[in-house]
Design an enzyme around this catalytic site. Sequence first.
Site, PDB file in Angstrom:
ATOM      1  N   ASP A   1      -6.028  13.057   0.956  1.00 51.73           N
ATOM      2  CA  ASP A   1      -6.128  11.941   0.016  1.00 51.73           C
ATOM      3  C   ASP A   1      -7.395  11.152   0.320  1.00 51.73           C
ATOM      4  OD1 ASP A   1      -5.209  10.385  -2.125  1.00 51.73           O
ATOM      5  OD2 ASP A   1      -4.368   8.903  -0.770  1.00 51.73           O
TER       6      ASP A   1
ATOM      7  N   TYR B   1     -10.295   7.943  -0.719  1.00 50.34           N
ATOM      8  CA  TYR B   1     -10.378   6.495  -0.975  1.00 50.34           C
ATOM      9  C   TYR B   1     -11.700   6.273  -1.686  1.00 50.34           C
ATOM     10  CZ  TYR B   1     -10.136   1.485   0.529  1.00 50.34           C
ATOM     11  OH  TYR B   1     -10.075   0.111   0.591  1.00 50.34           O
TER      12      TYR B   1
ATOM     13  N   HIS C   1     -11.149  -0.112  -6.583  1.00 46.62           N
ATOM     14  CA  HIS C   1      -9.974  -0.219  -5.726  1.00 46.62           C
ATOM     15  C   HIS C   1     -10.378  -0.601  -4.302  1.00 46.62           C
ATOM     16  CE1 HIS C   1      -6.131   0.706  -3.829  1.00 46.62           C
ATOM     17  NE2 HIS C   1      -6.748   1.547  -3.016  1.00 46.62           N
TER      18      HIS C   1
ATOM     19  N   ARG D   1     -10.366  -8.389   4.091  1.00 49.79           N
ATOM     20  CA  ARG D   1     -11.525  -8.677   4.941  1.00 49.79           C
ATOM     21  C   ARG D   1     -12.491  -9.694   4.323  1.00 49.79           C
ATOM     22  NH1 ARG D   1     -10.858  -3.174   5.194  1.00 49.79           N
ATOM     23  NH2 ARG D   1     -12.488  -2.809   3.648  1.00 49.79           N
TER      24      ARG D   1
ATOM     25  N   GLU E   1       0.003   4.508  -6.355  1.00 45.16           N
ATOM     26  CA  GLU E   1      -1.438   4.588  -6.553  1.00 45.16           C
ATOM     27  C   GLU E   1      -1.708   5.603  -7.647  1.00 45.16           C
ATOM     28  OE1 GLU E   1      -3.255   3.155  -2.282  1.00 45.16           O
ATOM     29  OE2 GLU E   1      -3.371   5.287  -2.784  1.00 45.16           O
TER      30      GLU E   1
ATOM     31  N   GLU F   1      -3.752   8.186  -9.330  1.00 46.59           N
ATOM     32  CA  GLU F   1      -4.815   9.077  -8.904  1.00 46.59           C
ATOM     33  C   GLU F   1      -4.829  10.341  -9.761  1.00 46.59           C
ATOM     34  OE1 GLU F   1      -5.183   9.833  -4.733  1.00 46.59           O
ATOM     35  OE2 GLU F   1      -4.172   7.962  -4.141  1.00 46.59           O
TER      36      GLU F   1
ATOM     37  N   ASP G   1       0.321   8.533  -5.401  1.00 53.05           N
ATOM     38  CA  ASP G   1       0.406   8.411  -3.954  1.00 53.05           C
ATOM     39  C   ASP G   1       1.295   7.206  -3.621  1.00 53.05           C
ATOM     40  OD1 ASP G   1      -0.045   8.440  -1.224  1.00 53.05           O
ATOM     41  OD2 ASP G   1      -1.980   7.422  -1.376  1.00 53.05           O
TER      42      ASP G   1
ATOM     43  N   ARG H   1       3.255  -0.426   1.735  1.00 53.96           N
ATOM     44  CA  ARG H   1       2.155  -1.300   2.144  1.00 53.96           C
ATOM     45  C   ARG H   1       2.450  -2.062   3.432  1.00 53.96           C
ATOM     46  NH1 ARG H   1      -1.916   0.963  -0.626  1.00 53.96           N
ATOM     47  NH2 ARG H   1      -1.634   0.836  -2.886  1.00 53.96           N
TER      48      ARG H   1
ATOM     49  N   GLN I   1       2.152   0.314   6.294  1.00 57.72           N
ATOM     50  CA  GLN I   1       0.726   0.627   6.459  1.00 57.72           C
ATOM     51  C   GLN I   1      -0.014  -0.502   7.178  1.00 57.72           C
ATOM     52  OE1 GLN I   1      -1.171   1.683   2.767  1.00 57.72           O
ATOM     53  NE2 GLN I   1      -3.191   1.912   3.677  1.00 57.72           N
TER      54      GLN I   1
ATOM     55  N   TYR J   1      -1.917   1.071  10.480  1.00 58.96           N
ATOM     56  CA  TYR J   1      -3.123   1.793  10.073  1.00 58.96           C
ATOM     57  C   TYR J   1      -4.305   1.654  11.024  1.00 58.96           C
ATOM     58  CZ  TYR J   1      -5.907  -2.166   8.297  1.00 58.96           C
ATOM     59  OH  TYR J   1      -6.658  -3.301   8.179  1.00 58.96           O
TER      60      TYR J   1
ATOM     61  N   LYS K   1       2.251   6.708   4.074  1.00 58.80           N
ATOM     62  CA  LYS K   1       1.888   7.598   2.980  1.00 58.80           C
ATOM     63  C   LYS K   1       2.680   8.904   3.005  1.00 58.80           C
ATOM     64  CE  LYS K   1      -1.825   5.225   1.488  1.00 58.80           C
ATOM     65  NZ  LYS K   1      -2.164   4.904   0.092  1.00 58.80           N
TER      66      LYS K   1
ATOM     67  N   THR L   1       4.485  12.149  -2.494  1.00 58.05           N
ATOM     68  CA  THR L   1       3.346  12.181  -3.406  1.00 58.05           C
ATOM     69  C   THR L   1       3.781  12.977  -4.619  1.00 58.05           C
ATOM     70  OG1 THR L   1       1.726  12.100  -1.593  1.00 58.05           O
ATOM     71  CG2 THR L   1       0.952  12.916  -3.724  1.00 58.05           C
TER      72      THR L   1
ATOM     73  N   THR M   1      -7.181   5.842  -5.406  1.00 60.66           N
ATOM     74  CA  THR M   1      -6.716   5.015  -6.515  1.00 60.66           C
ATOM     75  C   THR M   1      -7.832   4.763  -7.520  1.00 60.66           C
ATOM     76  OG1 THR M   1      -5.193   3.929  -4.993  1.00 60.66           O
ATOM     77  CG2 THR M   1      -5.560   2.860  -7.113  1.00 60.66           C
TER      78      THR M   1
ATOM     79  N   GLU N   1      -3.014  -4.341  -6.081  1.00 62.30           N
ATOM     80  CA  GLU N   1      -4.130  -4.991  -6.770  1.00 62.30           C
ATOM     81  C   GLU N   1      -3.653  -5.839  -7.944  1.00 62.30           C
ATOM     82  OE1 GLU N   1      -7.666  -2.097  -7.250  1.00 62.30           O
ATOM     83  OE2 GLU N   1      -5.896  -0.846  -6.936  1.00 62.30           O
TER      84      GLU N   1
END
Length: 418
Positions: free
Chosen positions: A125, A127, A132, A141, A198, A200, A230, A234, A237, A241, A250, A254, A346, A360
């Site tokens: 998978d 990113y 996204h 961040r 997600e 995808e 996906d 959250r 994660q 992560y 994850k 799927t 995503t 999001e």
Amino acid sequence: MPLKKSWVTSANSADHPFPLNNLPYGVFSTAGTDPRCGVAIGDMILDLQAAEAAGLVDLGDEPMFEMPFWNEIMEEGPALWTALRNRLIALLQDGAEEQKKVEPCLVPMADAELHMPVIVSEYTDFYAGRHHATNVGTMFRGAENALPPNWLHIPIGYNGRASSVMVSGTDVRRPWGQLKGPNDAAPRWAPCARFDIELEMGALVGTPSEGPITVQEADDNIFGYVLLNDWSARDIQAWEYQPLGPFQAKATATSISPWIVTKAALEPFRCDTPSREVELLDHLKDCGPMLYDIELEVTLRPEGGEGATIARTNYKEMYYSAAQQLAHHTTSGCPMTPGDLLGSGTISGPEKDQRGSLLELSWGGKEPLTLPTGESRSFIEDGDTLTLKGAAKGDGYTIGFGDCTGTVLPALSDPYAR
């Protein structure tokens, strides 16, 4: 390219997802048959095992459709893929001489159960959607550090679990996991409370590779595309992560759509990736239009309620194409095999209603969605059914994938309770 007319009249509607221009590949069964390979045409499925037995499809010395998956066809490569598609068009086009011989091999789609179209060998998978990645990075961040330093240089990805890939329509059980909020002194064991999807696209590798390949070679190796959801925990994660990325968050499920849409069907919809503000290294540079103009949407239907579209976007919003992702995957010498599945990452657009995840859409739960029922959602609740849809719109025809759907079931009782 205009609509190709078929003697299967249901395939000739401008809005039907499975015209002669499409001919997607899947696996189906009926009350009287075991799973076998089939081709969607209008409201019917052409039984390829039956067609091969009747001498209508002959791809070589040995039967090719005795197994209920497409891997054997995939590994044969582009020349056979083209020969099969050309033969199917000849059999199903308006005025086909062999119509009477083909008719007994057709099965109403309404009478069929759809299965996984391939044995997924490996699952990676990515990113690779900039909107996204920017949204998620901004949330966690800040806007000034939204994208990691490597993001504009390589398609970031992680190796997922092929064993948890499932066909559309399969229910998804809410997972348990370790959760730790920012104000918690220690993690706790509990069901996921921030379950998400997600939106995808998935690319399926056809022909294998043994060493590094170019972007063009990678594009040639891709057999076709599916919609991909996906499912993402959250809160699990967020705790797990760092420093190695997603793991159990994850691994629950799927989901993929049941029909593989071939590159040949998508050829008229090719488009370029976005302009680059940082030049890519030579082995990743674009060598032509490698994305596709495919309209995408997500609907959410609460248990007992009506469904509502919560997002609309387009596959052309991706920053890296599947061919670039596949080429990058091989740079270390990593062998790729028939049935390898690559998730795009995503797919979100620049506007709020174009965001491909609830993370999001609700901005981390701070801006809940309001559904037509009056209910609100920050993340998925038990009983919710999430459906991904995708279509490329041509001149009087539509190329569809079939829905990619799943209903979330409540978490099991504590599996470790004594």
